[in-house]
Design an enzyme around this catalytic site. Sequence first.
Site, mmCIF file in Angstrom:
data_model
loop_
_atom_site.group_PDB
_atom_site.id
_atom_site.type_symbol
_atom_site.label_atom_id
_atom_site.label_comp_id
_atom_site.label_asym_id
_atom_site.label_seq_id
_atom_site.Cartn_x
_atom_site.Cartn_y
_atom_site.Cartn_z
ATOM 1 N N TYR A 180 -31.459 36.698 47.184
ATOM 2 C CA TYR A 180 -31.522 35.813 48.353
ATOM 3 C C TYR A 180 -32.914 35.196 48.453
ATOM 4 O O TYR A 180 -33.690 35.499 49.360
ATOM 5 C CB TYR A 180 -31.198 36.586 49.630
ATOM 6 C CG TYR A 180 -29.820 37.191 49.676
ATOM 7 C CD1 TYR A 180 -28.686 36.430 49.412
ATOM 8 C CD2 TYR A 180 -29.640 38.544 49.981
ATOM 9 C CE1 TYR A 180 -27.417 36.987 49.447
ATOM 10 C CE2 TYR A 180 -28.379 39.110 50.027
ATOM 11 C CZ TYR A 180 -27.271 38.325 49.759
ATOM 12 O OH TYR A 180 -26.015 38.880 49.801
ATOM 13 N N ASP A 214 -31.870 41.718 59.496
ATOM 14 C CA ASP A 214 -31.610 43.051 58.949
ATOM 15 C C ASP A 214 -32.829 43.606 58.226
ATOM 16 O O ASP A 214 -33.155 44.791 58.317
ATOM 17 C CB ASP A 214 -30.458 43.029 57.932
ATOM 18 C CG ASP A 214 -29.285 42.162 58.311
ATOM 19 O OD1 ASP A 214 -29.477 41.165 59.037
ATOM 20 O OD2 ASP A 214 -28.168 42.446 57.856
ATOM 21 N N ILE A 231 -29.022 41.352 65.295
ATOM 22 C CA ILE A 231 -29.900 41.464 66.460
ATOM 23 C C ILE A 231 -30.170 42.931 66.770
ATOM 24 O O ILE A 231 -31.294 43.312 67.129
ATOM 25 C CB ILE A 231 -29.275 40.738 67.666
ATOM 26 C CG1 ILE A 231 -29.178 39.241 67.375
ATOM 27 C CG2 ILE A 231 -30.089 40.990 68.940
ATOM 28 C CD1 ILE A 231 -28.345 38.453 68.373
ATOM 29 N N GLY A 232 -29.140 43.763 66.599
ATOM 30 C CA GLY A 232 -29.320 45.197 66.801
ATOM 31 C C GLY A 232 -30.359 45.791 65.876
ATOM 32 O O GLY A 232 -31.238 46.547 66.305
ATOM 33 N N TRP A 233 -30.296 45.450 64.601
ATOM 34 C CA TRP A 233 -31.300 45.940 63.649
ATOM 35 C C TRP A 233 -32.704 45.571 64.116
ATOM 36 O O TRP A 233 -33.636 46.380 64.041
ATOM 37 C CB TRP A 233 -31.082 45.327 62.266
ATOM 38 C CG TRP A 233 -29.906 45.753 61.452
ATOM 39 C CD1 TRP A 233 -28.973 44.926 60.871
ATOM 40 C CD2 TRP A 233 -29.528 47.086 61.054
ATOM 41 N NE1 TRP A 233 -28.057 45.656 60.171
ATOM 42 C CE2 TRP A 233 -28.371 46.980 60.257
ATOM 43 C CE3 TRP A 233 -30.058 48.350 61.308
ATOM 44 C CZ2 TRP A 233 -27.734 48.091 59.706
ATOM 45 C CZ3 TRP A 233 -29.424 49.462 60.757
ATOM 46 C CH2 TRP A 233 -28.281 49.324 59.980
#
Length: 375
Positions: free
Chosen positions: A136, A143, A213-215
Site C-alpha cells: 500500500y 489502523d 476510528i476505533g483503532w
Amino acid sequence: MYENIDAYIDSLLKGSTPDKPLWNIESIRQGKPAHWNYIDGCMMTALLNFAEITGDKKYSDFVCDFIDYYVGDDGSILGYSKDKYNLDDINEGRVLFDLYDMTGKEKYLKAIERLHAQIAEQPRTNTGNFWHKQIYPNQIWLDGIYMAQVFYVRYQLKNGGDISDTLSQIKNVRKYMFSEEKGLCYHGMDCSKSAFWADKQTGLSKNFWLRAIGWFTVALADIIAYTDGSDREEFISVFRDVIKGISQYADPETGMYYQVVDCGGREGNYLETSGSSMIAYAMLKGARLGVIDESYAALGRKTFDGICKKYLTVSENGELHLGGICLVAGLGPEDNKRRDGSYEYYISEPVVENDAKGVAPFLLCYTEVLRTQKN
C-alpha cells in the site's frame, strides 16, 4: 450481567493453542499456517490487561506460553518478514516489553530490536507518515496508528524518550484525515492520490469506517497512558477532538456505533461490536486518566452494556458467543477493486462471532469496567 464474561474468555483459552487460536477466524478460514500477526497481538494485549486487573496469573502465563511459541532464543519471530514493511506485524510486539519486565528473558529484547529495525526503515509518505504496508505505497490508514505507534512510543521511551515522530504522524492524521464537518476521521489517505479508491483532490477514502476510528482512539488512549510532559498535552488535544466527534453518533438505545458511522439507519448498516468496544474502552480509559470529561465514562459503560445485551449470547448447548464482529475490511490493493471504500463495500464484509478483533477490545473494555468497580 457480567458473570458470563470470565467463563467466555476461559473457554476461548481452553480451546486454543499457539498455532491454532480459536479467536483468529481469518487464519482458520484461510488455512494459514501459524504466524506472527496483529489479531493474536490484540488478544495478548487484552489478556495481559485482564491478568493485571484480576490478579490471576493464569492469563499472563497463557500469554508467555503463547509468545514463546513464536519468539526464538535469538529473537527470531515465526512467520515474520521485515521486507513486507507491514505495520500490522509490529502490533504484537508491544507485549514483549511487558514479558521482558515479567521474566527478564533476553530473547524478548532481541525480538523488540528486530521489530524496531522495521520501524527504522519503514517507507514514508510525503507527510512523513509510515506507509501502511509495502503493498500500500504512500498510504496512511488509521489502523496503522494503533498497529505501530504504541510499540514505537514504548520503544522510544525506553531508549531516550523522543516521541516527536509519533506525535508528528498523529498530528498529520488530525490535519489531513479529520472531517471538521462530521467530526470523524476517514479510514485512509493516499498521499499520491493515485489509488483507485482515493479522492483525486484530497487522496482520502470515501467513508468513515467504525473500526478504523476505533483503532485510532485506542492508540491515543494507550499512548497518553504511557506519556507525560508537553507531548502528552498534544496527544490529549487530538484525543479530545476524536472522542467528541465520534460520541455524537452513539445509538441512543444501545450506546453502540454503526459499521459506517455516519449512516445509521441506512439499509444494510449494523451496530458493530469491535469498533464499539474500542470506542467504549477509549472513553472509559480516557475518563479514568482524567484527560476527557467524566461523562464519557458513563457513555462508554452504556456502550459496553449495550454490546453485552445485543451480542453476547448463549447457544442451545450453553456455549457463549460474541457476535456482530466485522471480520475484516480494507482499501485495495490495486488488484482487489471490490475493496473500494464505498458504503456497499463496508457492509458486504462477513460478520462473525468470537474473532479477536472484537473479543480483544471487548475484554479491554471489560477491564476498564472492572477498574471503575474497584475504585
